[in-house]
Each structure stands twice: as structure tokens, then as C-alpha cells.
Design a protein around this motif. Structure first.
Motif, short mmCIF file in Angstrom:
data_model
loop_
_atom_site.label_atom_id
_atom_site.label_comp_id
_atom_site.label_asym_id
_atom_site.label_seq_id
_atom_site.Cartn_x
_atom_site.Cartn_y
_atom_site.Cartn_z
N GLU A 182 23.93 28.26 49.55
CA GLU A 182 22.84 29.06 49.00
C GLU A 182 22.17 29.93 50.06
OE1 GLU A 182 23.10 25.78 48.75
OE2 GLU A 182 23.84 25.62 46.69
N PRO A 185 25.02 35.04 52.36
CA PRO A 185 24.98 36.26 51.54
C PRO A 185 25.79 36.11 50.26
CG PRO A 185 25.41 36.78 53.85
CD PRO A 185 25.50 35.29 53.73
N ASP A 186 25.44 36.92 49.25
CA ASP A 186 26.10 36.82 47.95
C ASP A 186 27.61 37.03 48.03
OD1 ASP A 186 23.68 36.31 46.79
OD2 ASP A 186 23.34 38.37 46.11
N PHE A 187 28.05 38.00 48.86
CA PHE A 187 29.50 38.28 48.92
C PHE A 187 30.26 37.11 49.52
CE2 PHE A 187 28.41 39.43 53.24
CZ PHE A 187 29.57 39.18 53.98
N GLN A 189 29.30 33.95 49.20
CA GLN A 189 29.32 32.93 48.15
C GLN A 189 30.44 33.20 47.15
OE1 GLN A 189 25.51 31.84 46.41
NE2 GLN A 189 24.40 32.66 48.17
N THR A 190 30.69 34.48 46.90
CA THR A 190 31.78 34.85 45.99
C THR A 190 33.14 34.51 46.60
OG1 THR A 190 30.47 36.67 45.08
CG2 THR A 190 32.85 36.75 44.73
N HIS A 193 34.46 30.80 46.42
CA HIS A 193 35.09 30.28 45.20
C HIS A 193 36.60 30.44 45.18
CE1 HIS A 193 30.89 30.39 43.88
NE2 HIS A 193 31.23 29.58 42.89
N TYR A 198 35.83 24.96 49.62
CA TYR A 198 34.62 24.98 48.78
C TYR A 198 34.72 23.97 47.64
CZ TYR A 198 31.66 26.46 44.91
OH TYR A 198 30.78 26.47 43.85
#
Length: 248
Positions: A182, A185-187, A189-190, A193, A198
Motif C-alpha cells: 500500500e 506507487p500505483d503502477f 502495485q499493478t 499482480h 505477490y
């Protein structure tokens, strides 16, 4: 195949260098990072950190088995062992299985020992041990299948070591093994996946806390198996090319 598997397993279990990479180093890193990040007085927060660090470093360090896999296959190739075995009636997939399966046993032992270390030293929760075992089997398959594909693809040991470092350390960083996902950065976190680290880490934490949900578990198992199966298919495809480079 059984003879190859037994000889390889005995050889690996006696390898002190492998023991360092698979057990001693992860324990040292676990102790170090737990001591750094649990300096506060809040026991609840400290235990949450420990519950994340222990499975995180287990997941990260299982990938280092790929170094040994690359070394074993390339040494066999360069010393003529691969070519000699290929000239016998032994089927190629028996050779691959005989070399591959000992590494799966070693990784399972590694995971069990490191979880027991976490339990004994830090009293981590092992809420759903059966699910932890199932996840361990699947991540073992994934890691060793990737290692097999790499061993049959790279030209040199140094290239294999470099790729292992990228996969193990890069994957750990992007998958939230070093810091909570969390906070990234958002990218990133993407990207996480798409990485087996992960999925394994998240599911290990859920199983340790006893909060595993069946749909999420099945999703993790499918992802891990799919990645491992893809790597295994690559290994099978690459094997004829590996044989062509073998010293006769």
C-alpha cells in the motif's frame, strides 16, 4: 531416473554453500530486518511486522535455488555428462525429472525450516498449516520450474546468477516483500499482480492469520500453477537446444 534423483539429492544436502543460501542467509536477513523494524514498544504493531517479514523473506529466498539449478545443469553440459546420458536409452524427461525433483525437496525443506524458525523464535501464528503446506508445494513448483527453464536457456553461470538476482530481488521489491504494498506507487502495485511473489506472500499471510478465503486461495493456486506450467513448457522446448550445446 531414481538413481539420478538420489545421487543429486545427497549431493545437494551435503553442499554447505547451498545450505548458506537456502537457510543461513534468510535467517540472518529475517533477524536483521525484524530487529530494525520492530524497535517500538507497540507489541501489536511489532507482531504484524513480524507476520509480514517472515513469509516475505521465505518467498524471496526460495528463488535463490535457481542459482544452484543453473550451476548443476551447465556443469553437466560442459563436462560431457549431459551428452553421455543423452546417448543412453534413458529418456530425456527422466533426466530432467531426476535433476529437477531433488531441488523441489530442498525448497520444501527450506520453507518448513524457516516457518518453524519463525514460530520458535518469534512465535508467528501458523493458523492454517494445511493451507500453508499446499501453498508451499505450489510456490515450490513455480520457483523450480522457472529455475529449470532458466538453466536450459542461459549460456553461462554468470548469466543465470544475474537473472536470478533480478527475479528474486526485483520481484521482492515490486511484490511488497520489503515494504507494505500500500506504500508503493500505483503502477508498482499493478505490476505486483503479475508476479508469483505477490500471490504467494499475500496467501501465506492470510493462512498464517487463519483468514484464508477459498476463492482467493484458488486464485493464488491457479496463478502459481500457470506460471510454473508455462516455465516448464519453456524448459521442455529449450531442452533440444541445450543438448546441441552439450560437450561430447
Amino acid at each position: 531416473m531414481n538413481a539420478i534423483m538420489i545421487v543429486e539429492l545427497k549431493k545437494h544436502l551435503q553442499d554447505k554453500g547451498l545450505a548458506f543460501w537456502m537457510l543461513i542467509l534468510p535467517i540472518l536477513f529475517t533477524v536483521l530486518f525484524i530487529s530494525v523494524f520492530t524497535t517500538g514498544d507497540n507489541e501489536v504493531v511489532n507482531q504484524e511486522i513480524i507476520q509480514s517479514i517472515v513469509p516475505g523473506y521465505i518467498v524471496m529466498f526460495v528463488f535463490f535455488i535457481m542459482i544452484s539449478m543453473v550451476q548443476v545443469f551447465i556443469k553437466d553440459r560442459n563436462r560431457g555428462m549431459t551428452a553421455r546420458l543423452a546417448s543412453t536409452p534413458l529418456k530425456s524427461y527422466y533426466y530432467l525429472l531426476g535433476k529437477w525433483l531433488p531441488f523441489t525437496f530442498i525448497v520444501i525443506i527450506q520453507i518448513v525450516v524457516l516457518f518453524l524458525f519463525g514460530k520458535v523464535v518469534y512465535d508467528v501464528s501458523l493458523g492454517q498449516p494445511i493451507i500453508l503446506l499446499i501453498l508451499s508445494l505450489f510456490i515450490t513448483f513455480t520457483v523450480t520450474a522457472i529455475g529449470l527453464a532458466m538453466a536450459l536457456t542461459v549460456n553461462t553461470e554468470n548469466m543465470g546468477i544475474a537473472l536470478t538476482q533480478i527475479i528474486a530481488l526485483g520481484g521482492a521489491m515490486l511484490s511488497g516483500l520489503w515494504m507494505p504494498l500500500e506504500m508503493m506507487p500505483d503502477f508498482m502495485q499493478t505490476i505486483a499482480h503479475f508476479l508469483p511473489q505477490y500471490w504467494a506472500h499475500q496467501s501465506f499471510q492470510d493462512a498464517m492469520a487463519g483468514t484464508t478465503q477459498v476463492p482467493e486461495l484458488l486464485q493464488t493456486l491457479v496463478v502459481l500453477f500457470a506460471i510454473g506450467a508455462a516455465a516448464f513448457i519453456i524448459a521442455i522446448i529449450r531442452y533440444p537446444y541445450f543438448l546441441k550445446r552439450a560437450v561430447k
